[in-house]
Design an enzyme around this catalytic site. Structure first.
Site, PDB file in Angstrom:
ATOM      1  N   HIS A 115     -98.528 -28.856 -30.320  1.00  0.00           N
ATOM      2  CA  HIS A 115     -98.050 -28.145 -31.503  1.00  0.00           C
ATOM      3  C   HIS A 115     -97.544 -29.189 -32.502  1.00  0.00           C
ATOM      4  CE1 HIS A 115     -94.167 -29.031 -29.748  1.00  0.00           C
ATOM      5  NE2 HIS A 115     -94.494 -28.372 -28.659  1.00  0.00           N
ATOM      6  N   ASP A 144     -85.895 -31.895 -25.637  1.00  0.00           N
ATOM      7  CA  ASP A 144     -85.558 -32.165 -24.237  1.00  0.00           C
ATOM      8  C   ASP A 144     -84.601 -33.361 -24.224  1.00  0.00           C
ATOM      9  OD1 ASP A 144     -87.443 -30.273 -22.819  1.00  0.00           O
ATOM     10  OD2 ASP A 144     -88.816 -31.344 -24.131  1.00  0.00           O
ATOM     11  N   ARG A 173     -94.350 -23.430 -24.859  1.00  0.00           N
ATOM     12  CA  ARG A 173     -94.115 -22.109 -24.261  1.00  0.00           C
ATOM     13  C   ARG A 173     -94.063 -21.002 -25.306  1.00  0.00           C
ATOM     14  NH1 ARG A 173     -91.595 -23.278 -18.941  1.00  0.00           N
ATOM     15  NH2 ARG A 173     -91.466 -25.510 -18.893  1.00  0.00           N
ATOM     16  N   GLN A 217     -83.790 -34.857 -20.859  1.00  0.00           N
ATOM     17  CA  GLN A 217     -84.960 -35.626 -20.394  1.00  0.00           C
ATOM     18  C   GLN A 217     -85.009 -36.992 -21.074  1.00  0.00           C
ATOM     19  OE1 GLN A 217     -89.129 -34.068 -19.871  1.00  0.00           O
ATOM     20  NE2 GLN A 217     -89.432 -34.893 -21.915  1.00  0.00           N
ATOM     21  N   HIS A 238     -95.411 -32.124 -31.285  1.00  0.00           N
ATOM     22  CA  HIS A 238     -96.147 -33.253 -30.706  1.00  0.00           C
ATOM     23  C   HIS A 238     -96.789 -34.091 -31.814  1.00  0.00           C
ATOM     24  CE1 HIS A 238     -96.658 -30.381 -27.170  1.00  0.00           C
ATOM     25  NE2 HIS A 238     -96.074 -31.421 -26.613  1.00  0.00           N
ATOM     26  N   GLY A 263     -99.919 -31.269 -22.990  1.00  0.00           N
ATOM     27  CA  GLY A 263    -100.920 -30.505 -23.732  1.00  0.00           C
ATOM     28  C   GLY A 263    -100.325 -29.305 -24.435  1.00  0.00           C
TER      29      GLY A 263
HETATM   30  O1  PAF Z   1     -91.764 -33.328 -22.178  1.00  0.00           O
HETATM   31  C1  PAF Z   1     -92.848 -33.178 -21.575  1.00  0.00           C
HETATM   32  O2  PAF Z   1     -93.826 -32.628 -22.093  1.00  0.00           O
HETATM   33  C2  PAF Z   1     -92.986 -33.684 -20.150  1.00  0.00           C
HETATM   34  O3  PAF Z   1     -91.792 -33.527 -19.456  1.00  0.00           O
HETATM   35  C3  PAF Z   1     -93.491 -35.142 -20.059  1.00  0.00           C
HETATM   36  C4  PAF Z   1     -92.494 -36.100 -20.679  1.00  0.00           C
HETATM   37  C5  PAF Z   1     -94.827 -35.256 -20.757  1.00  0.00           C
HETATM   38  C6  PAF Z   1     -93.668 -35.537 -18.597  1.00  0.00           C
HETATM   39  O4  PAF Z   1     -94.601 -34.724 -17.941  1.00  0.00           O
END
Ligand code: PAF
Length: 280
Positions: free
Chosen positions: A33, A150, A187, A153, A36, A30
């Site tokens: 921005h 990220d 953030r 990630q 996304h 959520g």
């Molecule tokens: O990148 C993010 O916003 C989070 O780490 C994700 C991939 C939605 C997992 O909670």
């Protein structure tokens, strides 16, 4: 646009979608921005249906304060999603995602979690792996989209999908930046006026590091970045690493033909900002 709160009603709806149609999935926490929205646009362009999840995942936060202060802007998020033609939104409760208890599965990410974010945020990637696996199993998308901000990630999710043999393409998307270079992040809205003014220094320094990387040693580049932040009163460097772009292992010397990336984490007060850049 249809909003679901329960796994059961969502999976029922998705199971009725014709199998010839493709589903693109953008998992989020959520506070949406433009970064996304660029992922959602790509999912819309490449699939017949777009599903967005909004879930602030407790298992990926190592500090309770960070979890509690994570921005939550559901009504604005839903308005934005409607405007960008998202088809399905999934907004589950913690109970829906973690029916038994909110704990992480422990994954083997083949070492990708041993550096940078993995060192500074204990348990973070097991939490991310756990929630992304659960969401992918619920939504069953053909394609799932993640931003390169990220980067670690992104590689960890690709590894998890490979080892868990989940039938989905993981698609990495370019970092979306503010006009002054600051990487878009949920953030950022917590930054004070002064911190926000100073924050573009992060990307500026990454670009300088990239330029320096052509002719300087790794230790020289790292020393340069460290001294930039030593001089800065509002931004505190947590780490700057130069790592192999595929294994993410930090390196001390350059080898011809290898690809490297610079990774940075900086505190502006209590707000932690990360960014990264391809160095060659
Ligand atoms: O990148 C993010 O916003 C989070 O780490 C994700 C991939 C939605 C997992 O909670």
């Amino acid at each position: 646009m249809i909003v679901f709160k329960e796994v059961e009603t969502l999976t029922k709806y998705i199971s009725k979608i014709d199998k010839t149609h493709t589903i693109g999935f953008v998992p989020t926490m959520g506070a949406l921005h433009k970064g996304h929205l660029s992922l959602i646009k790509r999912a819309n362009d490449e699939n017949d249906f777009t599903v967005v999840s909004i879930f602030v995942n407790p298992t990926q936060f190592d500090k309770a304060e960070d979890l509690n202060k994570y921005p939550r802007t559901l009504n604005t998020d839903l308005d934005l999603l409607e405007k960008v033609d998202c088809n399905i939104v999934f907004v589950p409760s913690v109970q829906e995602v973690y029916p038994v208890n909110a704990t992480s599965e422990i994954f083997n990410f083949a070492g990708l979690d041993k550096y940078m974010e993995g060192l500074f945020r204990e348990g973070h990637f097991d939490g991310v792996g756990t929630v992304v696996k659960r969401l992918l199993e619920i939504v069953k998308p053909d394609n799932a989209y993640f931003g390169e901000k990220d980067y670690q990630q992104l590689l960890i999710i690709k590894k998890m999908v490979e080892t868990e043999k989940l039938p989905v393409n993981i698609i990495g998307c370019d970092i979306y930046r503010e006009p002054d270079g600051l990487a878009m992040s949920s953030r950022n809205i917590r930054l004070s006026k002064e911190q926000r003014k100073e924050a573009p220094q992060i990307f500026k320094t990454l670009n300088e590091a990239k330029e320096m990387f052509k002719n300087s040693s790794i230790s020289e580049v790292k020393a340069y970045v460290e001294q930039v932040f030593q001089k800065n009163k509002l931004l505190e460097l947590e780490y700057f690493e130069i790592a192999d772009a595929s294994s993410l292992k930090p390196v001390t010397t350059k080898k011809p033909g290898e690809k490297y990336r610079g990774f940075i984490a900086v505190f502006a007060g209590k707000i932690r900002l990360i960014d990264n850049i391809a160095l060659n």
